[in-house]
Every structure is written in C-alpha cells, then in structure tokens.
Design an enzyme around this catalytic site. Structure first.
Site, short mmCIF file in Angstrom:
data_model
loop_
_atom_site.label_atom_id
_atom_site.label_comp_id
_atom_site.label_asym_id
_atom_site.label_seq_id
_atom_site.Cartn_x
_atom_site.Cartn_y
_atom_site.Cartn_z
N THR A 63 51.40 36.87 19.87
CA THR A 63 51.10 38.29 19.93
C THR A 63 50.25 38.57 21.16
OG1 THR A 63 51.20 38.42 17.55
CG2 THR A 63 50.07 40.22 18.66
N SER A 79 44.31 35.28 37.77
CA SER A 79 43.45 35.26 36.59
C SER A 79 42.56 36.49 36.55
CB SER A 79 42.57 34.00 36.64
OG SER A 79 41.62 34.05 35.59
N GLN A 105 42.02 32.69 43.45
CA GLN A 105 40.90 33.14 44.29
C GLN A 105 41.30 34.23 45.27
OE1 GLN A 105 37.62 32.36 44.24
NE2 GLN A 105 37.87 30.97 42.51
N CYS A 118 33.99 24.16 37.55
CA CYS A 118 34.87 23.27 36.81
C CYS A 118 34.50 21.81 37.00
CB CYS A 118 36.32 23.48 37.25
SG CYS A 118 36.74 25.20 37.39
N HIS A 163 39.57 37.12 35.11
CA HIS A 163 38.10 37.08 35.26
C HIS A 163 37.64 36.77 36.67
CE1 HIS A 163 36.98 32.67 35.16
NE2 HIS A 163 38.21 32.58 34.72
C1 LIG Z 1 39.30 29.84 38.20
C2 LIG Z 1 40.48 29.19 38.82
C3 LIG Z 1 41.54 28.73 38.04
C4 LIG Z 1 41.52 28.78 36.52
O1 LIG Z 1 41.59 30.08 36.04
P1 LIG Z 1 41.11 30.35 34.50
O2 LIG Z 1 41.46 31.77 34.28
O3 LIG Z 1 39.63 30.12 34.50
O4 LIG Z 1 41.86 29.41 33.64
C5 LIG Z 1 42.63 28.17 38.66
N1 LIG Z 1 42.68 28.06 40.00
C6 LIG Z 1 41.68 28.48 40.80
C7 LIG Z 1 41.82 28.37 42.27
C8 LIG Z 1 40.55 29.06 40.24
O5 LIG Z 1 39.56 29.46 41.04
#
Ligand SMILES: *Cc1c(COP(=O)(O)O)cnc(C)c1O
Length: 380
Positions: free
Chosen positions: A238, A200, A180, A326, A202
C-alpha cells in the site's frame, strides 16, 4: 539551550513547511487506501498521480517511468538487482565505481555472491572515474553500468553525459544514483541519456522513508517486492500516500527554485572555502573545485582529530559530519577518502560541511570562527 546550526544537509534535510502542509491532509481526513473505490480512496490515488508528474518534471521523464519506493537505498537495490536479474540472459557483468554509496556497493557485492561479476572503477585524486578505464572494462557480457551522479562525501559530479554516451555505444543500460544531485543540480534524463536513476525524499526537503526510481520505458527489470499490483506491478505494498505527496511537493519546489537554490548554496560554499583557506592555511580541500555539488565542502584539518572536532563543534550547537553518516560508527577510514588517495591520518581528520537552504552567511561566520578556535586550541 544552544542554538542548533545545521551543516549536514548531505545526511538529511529538514522538511520544508510547504511540504509538511501538503502531506498533512493524507495523514488526517484523507486516509483512504488508493486502491479503494470510494472518494477518499480515489483522492489518494489522484494525489499519487499528481505527485508522480511533479517528480517526473524535475528530471524530465514520463510520469509512467517513475516508481515510488521507500527511499534511495530501495531505489538503488531495485534498479541494480532488478536490471541484473532481468537481463542476465545477455550477460552477468556489471561496472560501477569504488566510491559509490553503500546502497550501490553492497548491492553489487550481493550480486557477486549470486554469480555476477563486478568491476569497481578506481577514481583519481579529485574523485573522477577514468572514461578510458570505463571503456576498457566493457566486455561482451556487460549489462549494466552504475555510476553515481554526485558523491555524497566529497561532492564530485561525475561526467554523466560522457558515461551515458559510452553505455549507449555498447548498448549497455546506465543507472545513476542521483540522490545527492537531485534538487541540487539540473537533471534531464532524456538529454543526458540516463536509463535509470534513484532519488530520495529526505535529501531534498521531504521526509525520510520515501524515494523514487526512474526506469526508462522498455528497460527490463525484475520487481524487488512481491505482493499486490501497486506501482504498475513493480513495487507491491500500500502506497505511502503522505510521503509520496510530500516528495511530489518537494520536487515541484526544487524545480521552481533550482537556479536560486544553486546560487545560494554556491555562495555559502565558496565563502566558507575562502574563509577556511584564509584562517587555516594548512587545511586540505578534498574533492574537485569546479565539478562539485553546490552545497558540499570537505576539508581535512591536519592539526585536529576529526572526531574531536565534531564533538567540540557539537558543544557549540554545530551539526557537521566526519565523512558520511552511513559509515560513521565504524573506525575504518571512509572508502571514498581512501579511494582518492588520502592517508588514513588525513581521512580521519576530514570534516564534511554541507549547506542547505536555511543556512546564512552569518551561520558560516560562526562555523568558521568555531573551527578556528578548536584547531588553535588543539595545537597547544
Ligand atoms: C542518502 C543516500 C542514499 C540512501 O538514501 P536513503 O533514502 O537514505 O535510503 C543513497 N545514495 C546516496 C548517494 C545518498 O547520499
């Protein structure tokens, strides 16, 4: 069709046009396997290494300390399990917090089933861990402290530098889930003393299914995926070349615009908080006001059920969240909101609104008016 107004940037973000543009060649003409020796293979390899530098730049580490993964969850799993198994001769005790993302919490629970011991630190009403409790939890066999940089539900930013100082003092490895925080908070792993970090794609305007793990050189960790020798033999498979290029581009953009981005998000956040408090005085702000992610808000509205509010907002084209994506789908109250001492009732009435770069003040006006209208209606 109703115009979509998106306020769920903690769940995922929209891919930036520049990011999409950067990745397209690696889905079209430049499809070579980075392990292949001909030109379109070498081009892929080169693009990966360029992206690695850009990711490293965002958090100020060496490019050879970055490993590409399939996302935040894989990075957390690799770091925590990898460090646990790689260092278990020294001990099998891990310290984390009660408000971690499931990618950390459930990983720790799995390790408990494999014979590790885990201490889950409690948090106070704002979501901060207690540094004294952290110190008191350290044992001779503690090998890893894993505490999130910033919480995904209430936005609380943990005292990362203080935690890393304590970890250093006792020679314990410090991992942080900064999914985050990356792209929303300045991060310097060297200055902050971070040994390992997850991010991450996204959550910072790159696609889903791509992430990165930073592990400081010299720290032992076992690989999570067996197979070929990709990622310096630490992550077989890969490479997701287009995803990696996209993540690199997103990190570069985040790095270049960090100050402006933070200012923009804070403006929207503070404007929203002020307007909500004016119009709906019994709304309760969950989390801290100072050490908070620039784009995060989380209010409990005592007069309306959270799920009802979400559905009514959806009918108005508004995307927001009840807690975290989640945990939605389960009827249990959020573990984060319970941990800060919220009653089940108020936890079920929480609305997380998280701003992103595309949001405007006019969006916020529409959002607040919509919430107000729904709350007033449900009071009748
Ligand atoms: C979204 C999130 C994750 C997981 O990331 P993904 O790319 O969706 O697997 C882990 N930790 C936190 C704090 C997140 O907000």
């Amino acid at each position: 069709m109703t115009k979509i107004r998106y306020f769920d940037n903690a769940a995922t973000t929209k891919v930036k046009p520049e990011v999409l543009e950067a990745m397209l060649p690696y889905l079209k003409e430049n499809y070579g396997n980075p392990s292949s020796l001909y030109s379109i293979g070498r081009n892929s390899k080169k693009a990966i290494e360029e992206a690695r530098k850009k990711v490293a730049n965002l958090i100020n580490c060496n490019p050879n300390e970055i490993y590409f993964t399939a996302g935040g969850s894989e990075s957390d799993n690799t770091a925590i399990k990898g460090i646990a198994y790689g260092n278990q001769k020294k001990g099998r005790h891990i310290i984390t917090s009660k408000i971690e993302h499931p990618a950390v919490l459930h990983t720790c629970q799995t390790l408990e089933r494999k014979g590790f011991q885990v201490t889950y630190l409690k948090v106070n009403s704002k979501g901060f861990i207690d540094l004294e409790e952290l110190r008191n939890s350290i044992r001779n066999d503690t090998i890893l402290i894993t505490i999130m940089f910033a919480n995904n539900e209430i936005g609380t930013i943990e005292p990362i530098e203080m935690i890393s100082k304590i970890a250093k003092m006792y020679n314990i490895i410090f991992h942080t889930d900064s999914v985050q925080a990356c792209g929303n908070v300045p991060i310097d792993v060297q200055k902050m003393g971070i040994d390992s970090l997850s991010l991450s794609g996204h959550k910072l305007y790159a696609p889903k299914g791509i992430g990165a793990l930073y592990v400081k050189n010299g720290i032992k960790f076992e690989k999570f995926m067996d197979g070929g020798h990709q990622e310096r033999d630490k992550r077989a498979g890969t490479e997701n070349v287009a995803g990696i290029v996209a993540l690199g581009k997103a990190c570069e953009l985040a790095n270049n615009n960090l100050k402006e981005h933070i200012t923009h998000l804070k403006e929207l956040r503070d404007y929203y908080i002020k307007k909500i408090q004016e119009k709906i005085p019994n709304a309760i702000l969950n989390g801290d006001i100072e050490n908070r992610l620039p784009g995060n808000t989380n209010f409990s509205f005592p007069d309306v059920d959270g799920e009802e509010l979400l559905f009514s907002l959806d009918a108005k084209g508004i995307c927001a969240s009840a807690g975290s994506a989640c945990t939605s789908g389960s009827d249990k109250p959020s573990h984060v909101l319970s941990s800060i001492g919220l009653s089940n009732d108020l936890a079920s009435k929480a609305l997380r609104v998280t701003f992103g770069e595309d949001n405007t003040k006019e969006d916020v006006d529409y959002l607040v008016d919509s919430i107000y209208e729904i709350v007033e209606k449900s009071k009748k």
